[in-house]
Design an enzyme around this catalytic site. Structure first.
Site, PDB file in Angstrom:
ATOM      1  N   LYS A  48       0.864  -1.182   0.000  1.00 14.15           N
ATOM      2  CA  LYS A  48       0.000   0.000   0.000  1.00 14.15           C
ATOM      3  C   LYS A  48       0.910   1.246   0.000  1.00 14.15           C
ATOM      4  O   LYS A  48       1.809   1.351   0.811  1.00 14.15           O
ATOM      5  CB  LYS A  48      -0.897  -0.020   1.242  1.00 14.15           C
ATOM      6  CG  LYS A  48      -1.997   1.010   1.208  1.00 14.15           C
ATOM      7  CD  LYS A  48      -3.082   0.690   2.230  1.00 14.15           C
ATOM      8  CE  LYS A  48      -4.187   1.742   2.194  1.00 14.15           C
ATOM      9  NZ  LYS A  48      -5.319   1.403   3.097  1.00 14.15           N
ATOM     10  N   GLU A  60     -19.495  -3.921  10.755  1.00 12.54           N
ATOM     11  CA  GLU A  60     -20.389  -3.046  11.528  1.00 12.54           C
ATOM     12  C   GLU A  60     -21.520  -3.842  12.183  1.00 12.54           C
ATOM     13  O   GLU A  60     -21.909  -3.552  13.321  1.00 12.54           O
ATOM     14  CB  GLU A  60     -20.968  -1.955  10.611  1.00 12.54           C
ATOM     15  CG  GLU A  60     -19.965  -0.890  10.193  1.00 12.54           C
ATOM     16  CD  GLU A  60     -19.091  -1.308   9.020  1.00 12.54           C
ATOM     17  OE1 GLU A  60     -19.289  -2.406   8.479  1.00 12.54           O
ATOM     18  OE2 GLU A  60     -18.189  -0.523   8.661  1.00 12.54           O
ATOM     19  N   ARG A 113     -25.219  -0.102   7.706  1.00 10.09           N
ATOM     20  CA  ARG A 113     -25.008  -1.541   7.476  1.00 10.09           C
ATOM     21  C   ARG A 113     -25.481  -2.373   8.663  1.00 10.09           C
ATOM     22  O   ARG A 113     -25.672  -3.570   8.556  1.00 10.09           O
ATOM     23  CB  ARG A 113     -23.518  -1.776   7.177  1.00 10.09           C
ATOM     24  CG  ARG A 113     -23.247  -3.147   6.724  1.00 10.09           C
ATOM     25  CD  ARG A 113     -22.073  -3.324   5.870  1.00 10.09           C
ATOM     26  NE  ARG A 113     -22.226  -2.920   4.481  1.00 10.09           N
ATOM     27  CZ  ARG A 113     -21.232  -3.065   3.601  1.00 10.09           C
ATOM     28  NH1 ARG A 113     -20.077  -3.534   4.006  1.00 10.09           N
ATOM     29  NH2 ARG A 113     -21.386  -2.706   2.345  1.00 10.09           N
TER      30      ARG A 113
HETATM   31  C1  TPP Z   1     -18.859  -0.670   5.151  1.00  9.95           C
HETATM   32  C2  TPP Z   1     -17.595   0.144   5.201  1.00  9.95           C
HETATM   33  N1  TPP Z   1     -16.964   0.280   6.383  1.00  9.95           N
HETATM   34  C3  TPP Z   1     -15.836   1.025   6.462  1.00  9.95           C
HETATM   35  C4  TPP Z   1     -15.341   1.652   5.347  1.00  9.95           C
HETATM   36  C5  TPP Z   1     -14.126   2.545   5.471  1.00  9.95           C
HETATM   37  N2  TPP Z   1     -12.995   1.997   4.693  1.00  9.95           N
HETATM   38  C6  TPP Z   1     -12.691   2.450   3.502  1.00  9.95           C
HETATM   39  S1  TPP Z   1     -11.361   1.676   2.852  1.00  9.95           S
HETATM   40  C7  TPP Z   1     -11.186   0.720   4.231  1.00  9.95           C
HETATM   41  C8  TPP Z   1     -10.084  -0.272   4.340  1.00  9.95           C
HETATM   42  C9  TPP Z   1     -10.112  -1.191   3.174  1.00  9.95           C
HETATM   43  O1  TPP Z   1      -8.990  -2.048   3.250  1.00  9.95           O
HETATM   44  P1  TPP Z   1      -8.647  -2.928   1.973  1.00  9.95           P
HETATM   45  O2  TPP Z   1      -9.885  -3.516   1.452  1.00  9.95           O
HETATM   46  O3  TPP Z   1      -7.587  -3.847   2.381  1.00  9.95           O
HETATM   47  O4  TPP Z   1      -8.149  -1.874   0.895  1.00  9.95           O
HETATM   48  P2  TPP Z   1      -6.725  -1.139   0.817  1.00  9.95           P
HETATM   49  O5  TPP Z   1      -6.978   0.281   1.289  1.00  9.95           O
HETATM   50  O6  TPP Z   1      -5.777  -1.871   1.673  1.00  9.95           O
HETATM   51  O7  TPP Z   1      -6.350  -1.186  -0.631  1.00  9.95           O
HETATM   52  C10 TPP Z   1     -12.171   1.014   5.151  1.00  9.95           C
HETATM   53  C11 TPP Z   1     -12.295   0.386   6.492  1.00  9.95           C
HETATM   54  C12 TPP Z   1     -16.033   1.489   4.136  1.00  9.95           C
HETATM   55  N3  TPP Z   1     -15.635   2.114   3.004  1.00  9.95           N
HETATM   56  N4  TPP Z   1     -17.155   0.741   4.086  1.00  9.95           N
END
Ligand code: TPP
Ligand code: DXP
Ligand code: MG
Length: 619
Positions: free
Chosen positions: A279, A359, A387
Site C-alpha cells: 500500500k 459493523e 449496514r
Molecule cells: C462498510 C464500510 N466500512 C468502512 C469503510 C471505510 N474503509 C474504507 S477503505 C477501508 C479499508 C479497506 O482495506 P482494503 O480492502 O484492504 O483496501 P486497501 O486500502 O488496503 O487497498 C475502510 C475500512 C467502508 N468504506 N465501508
C-alpha cells in the site's frame, strides 16, 4: 511519455513490456500530482497501479466487467478508462467522483464506496450476463481489509456454490486503513509466508523420523511433499468455499500478473487470485505510513490554533470518562483513526476493540457487552452504521440494552460524496422505539451529551459532523443534560427556528441578520431529536404561527418530520395518523394485535367518529 498515448484499455494492449513499466511510473507521478491538490485516497491507488495495468492488458472493459471493492483504489483505473483528461477534477464539485460510479462511466461496472460488496455485485453481474446471453469476464478486486466483512463471505459462499466463471482478485497489502486485523488477516499472512505449510511439514518430519528412523525418512521425502501439499493446500479456506486458489503472486510484477491473469481467464469455475501488493507503493512517505496516506487532504499551508475536530473532542471526552469508569469500552469497525478511538486504544488497550470492517458484528458485540453490564461506545460513521440497521433494532433497542452510538461524519461529509454523506441517521434512528437520538450544537455540548448518554442506561445515539468545531472554550466539568430538553438560544416574536446539530449556529447567524431588517426570530437548539421537547413544542405551537425546522439530514423522516407528525394532528387538525405506536409490539394473535393498535375497522371507525364529533380535543 507513454501515458500521453494511452486513454483507453485498448491502447494498453499495444504497448511493449518496457512501456508498461514506464506507464506505471507515469501514472504514479500523475496521481500524486493531482491528489496533492485535490486530496483523496492516495496509498491504496498507488498500490494497484501494476495490477490495474495488467487487468486492462488482459481484459477488455466494458465487455469484461471489473468491480472494485470500496473503489477508493480506482484512480489508476479511471485514468486508463477515458478519464485521464478530467482526472484533475477528482472529488471536486461537478468533477469526477473518488469512487467508481455507473453514472460517470460505462467502464465502471458497479458503484462502490462502502466496502465488501464487490463479490456479491460481480456474481450478480456474471449471472445477469449469463441469463442475458452476454459474453465477457467478470472480475471482483477486493482488498484484505474488505475481506474482513461478512458480505464478502456471503458472496464467496454463493459464488462457490453456483460454480460460475467468476474471478476474484484478493489485493493483499496487509492493511485496512490501519494495519489489518482479525483471524482472516492472520490466515492470509500464513498463506503468504507458507507458515502453515512449514509447520505441517515439521510435524510430519518428526513423526516420520520417530516411526521409521532417518533412513526410511529420506526415502519418504518425495511422498511427504505430495502429502503435505495435499493435506494443507495453500488457500484451503477458499478452496473449501469452492474457489480455485491461485497465488500468492507479486502484485507489482507486470509480466507475472499478465501471465497469471491470462491463464486464469481460461479457467472454468470460480477462481481467487491472491496478489501481494504494497500500500503506497512507489511513494516513500506513503510506503512508510500507508495508514497516514490512506486518505490525504489537499496540500495547504499549515494553519495554527485551529479549533479541535468533533472527533478529537469525542475521543478526549471518552478517555476522560473512562479514566473513572472501568466499564466504559470502545468499539470500532476498522476506523480507529477516523473515529478517534486510536487514542482510546493507547490509554485503554484492554477496553478497545477493532472488529474489522464488520459493523453488524460491532453492534451486536456491543449489545453482548452491555448485557454483561459494560458501557460499550460504538464509534462509527453515520453512513457505515447503515449496514447494522437490524442489529440496532433487534439486538439493542428491542432489548433496551444501553449501547452508545457515537455517530461521526453525520451530515454532509464533502468530497467523499453520496456514498459517504451521513444523510439518513436521524430518519433511520428516530423511528426505532426505546432509543434516544441527540445532536450537539457544538463541541462543548458534544461532551455533555456523550456523558449523558453513557450514564443514561438507555440505547442512545449522539451524532456529530465531520470536521472542526467552533473553538468553544471547553471549561465546564461534564454534566448530564435532561433527556428531551431543548434550549432557547434567542427570542423573537415573528417566527421560530428549531435547529438541530450543525445548523444551530447557522440559525443564530441568520436570526442576527434578520433582526437588522426588523424581523425578530426565536432560535431553539433542538438537541434531542428523540424524544422531542413536547412541553416546549406545545408552548411554541400556541405562541407562533410560523415554525421552521432545520437539520443536516434528509427532511424525509428526519427531525422536521418528527415535528410535523407531532403538530399535524393536534395543531392543524387536518391529518391524523393511525398506525403502530412508538414501541415494540409483543407476540399475540395477529388480529388481536391489529385491534389493540387501532388499525382494524373498529379502531378506524371509532377514531373517525371521535374526530367528527369533536371528542378528540385539540391541545
Ligand atoms: C462498510 C464500510 N466500512 C468502512 C469503510 C471505510 N474503509 C474504507 S477503505 C477501508 C479499508 C479497506 O482495506 P482494503 O480492502 O484492504 O483496501 P486497501 O486500502 O488496503 O487497498 C475502510 C475500512 C467502508 N468504506 N465501508
Ligand atoms: C474510503 C473510505 O470509506 C474511507 O477512507 C473514508 O473516505 C474516510 O472518510 P474520512 O476522510 O471522513 O475519515
Ligand atoms: Mg488492504
Amino acid at each position: 511519455m507513454v501515458l500521453e498515448k494511452v486513454n483507453y484499455p485498448e491502447d494498453i494492449k499495444k504497448l511493449t513490456e518496457e512501456e508498461l513499466n514506464l506507464l506505471a511510473d507515469e501514472i504514479r507521478k500523475f496521481i500524486i500530482s493531482v491528489v496533492e491538490r485535490t486530496g483523496g485516497h492516495l496509498a491504496s491507488s498507488l498500490g494497484v497501479v501494476e495490477l490495474t495495468i495488467a487487468l486492462l492488458r488482459v481484459f477488455s472493459p466494458p465487455k469484461d466487467e471489473i468491480v472494485w471493492d470500496v473503489g477508493h483504489q480506482s484512480y489508476p483505473y479511471k485514468i486508463l478508462t477515458g478519464r485521464k483528461k478530467v482526472f484533475h477534477t477528482l472529488r471536486q464539485y461537478g468533477g469526477i467522483s473518488g469512487f467508481p460510479s455507473i453514472k460517470e462511466s460505462k467502464y465502471d461496472a458497479f458503484g462502490t464506496g462502502h466496502s465488501s460488496t464487490s463479490i456479491s455485485a460481480a456474481l450478480g453481474i456474471k449471472i445477469g450476463k449469463k441469463l442475458k446471453g452476454e459474453e465477457g469476464h467478470v472480475i471482483a478486486v477486493i482488498g484484505d481489509g474488505a475481506l474482513t466483512a461478512g458480505e464478502a463471505y456471503e458472496g464467496l459462499n454463493n459464488a462457490g456454490q453456483l460454480g460460475e466463471d467468476l474471478i476474484v482478485i484478493l489485493n493483499d497489502n496487509e492493511m485496512s486503513i490501519s494495519k489489518n486485523i482479525g483471524a482472516i488477516s492472520n490466515y492470509l499472512t500464513k498463506l503468504t509466508t507458507g507458515e502453515s505449510l512449514r509447520k505441517a511439514k515439521e510435524r510430519l518430519e518428526n513423526v516420520t523420523k520417530k516411526l521409521f528412523g532417518e533412513k526410511v525418512y529420506k526415502g519418504l521425502k518425495r511422498v511427504e511433499d505430495l502429502i503435505v501439499k495435499g493435506l494443507f493446500p495453500p488457500g484451503m479456506l477458499f478452496e473449501e468455499l469452492g474457489f480455485r486458489y491461485v497465488g500468492p503472486i507479486d502484485g507489482h510484477d507486470i509480466p507475472t500478473l499478465i501471465t497469471t491473469l491470462n491463464n486464469v481467464s481460461k479457467l472454468k469455475g470460480p477462481t481467487l487470485v491472491h496478489v501481494l501488493t504494497k500500500k503506497g507503493k512507489g511513494y516513500a512517505p506513503a510506503e512508510e505510513r500507508p495508514d497516514k496516506f490512506h486518505g490525504v487532504s489537499p496540500k495547504s499551508k499549515k494553519k495554527e490554533n485551529l479549533p479541535p475536530t468533533y472527533t478529537e473532542v469525542f475521543s478526549k471526552t471518552l478517555i476522560e470518562i473512562a479514566e473513572s469508569d472501568s466499564d466504559v469500552v470502545g468499539i470500532t469497525a476498522a476506523m480507529p483513526s477516523g473515529t478517534g478511538l486510536d487514542r482510546f486504544k493507547e490509554r485503554f488497550p484492554e477496553r478497545y476493540f477493532d472488529v474489522g470492517i464488520a459493523e453488524q458484528h460491532a453492534v451486536t458485540f456491543a449489545a453482548g457487552l452491555a448485557k454483561k453490564g459494560l458501557k460499550p461506545v460504538v464509534a462509527i460513521y453515520s453512513t457505515f452504521l447503515q449496514r447494522a440497521y437490524d442489529q440496532i433494532i433487534h439486538d439493542v433497542a428491542l432489548q433496551e440494552l444501553p449501547v452508545i452510538f457515537a455517530i461521526d461524519r453525520a451530515g454532509l461529509v464533502g468530497e467523499d460524496g453520496a456514498t459517504h454523506h451521513g444523510a439518513f441517521d436521524l430518519s433511520y434512528l428516530r423511528i426505532i422505539p426505546n432509543i434516544v437520538v441527540a445532536a450537539p450544537k457544538d463541541e462543548e455540548e458534544l461532551r455533555h451529551l456523550l456523558y449523558t448518554a453513557i450514564y443514561s442506561g438507555k440505547p442512545f445515539a449522539v451524532r456529530y459532523p465531520r470536521g472542526r468545531g467552533y473553538g468553544i472554550p471547553i471549561r465546564e466539568p461534564l454534566k448530564k443534560i435532561d433527556i428531551g430538553t431543548w434550549e432557547v438560544l434567542r427570542e423573537g416574536k415573528d417566527l421560530v427556528i428549531l435547529a438541530t446539530g450543525w445548523p444551530v449556529y447557522q440559525a443564530l447567524k441568520a436570526a442576527e441578520n434578520l433582526e437588522k431588517i426588523g424581523l425578530n426570530v426565536t432560535v431553539v437548539n433542538a438537541r434531542f431529536v428523540k424524544p422531542l421537547d413536547e412541553k416546549l413544542l406545545n408552548q411554541i405551537a400556541r405562541e407562533f404561527k410560523l415554525i421552521v425546522t432545520v437539520e443536516e439530514n434528509v427532511v424525509k423522516g428526519g427531525f422536521g418530520s418528527a415535528v410535523n407528525e407531532y403538530l399535524a394532528s393536534w395543531y392543524t387538525g387536518r391529518v391524523f395518523n393511525l398506525g403502530l405506536p412508538d414501541k415494540f409490539i409483543e407476540h399475540g394473535n395477529q388480529n388481536l394485535l391489529r385491534h389493540l393498535v387501532g388499525i382494524d375497522s373498529e379502531g378506524i371507525e371509532k377514531f373517525a367518529k371521535d374526530i367528527l364529533t369533536k371528542k378528540v380535543l385539540q391541545k
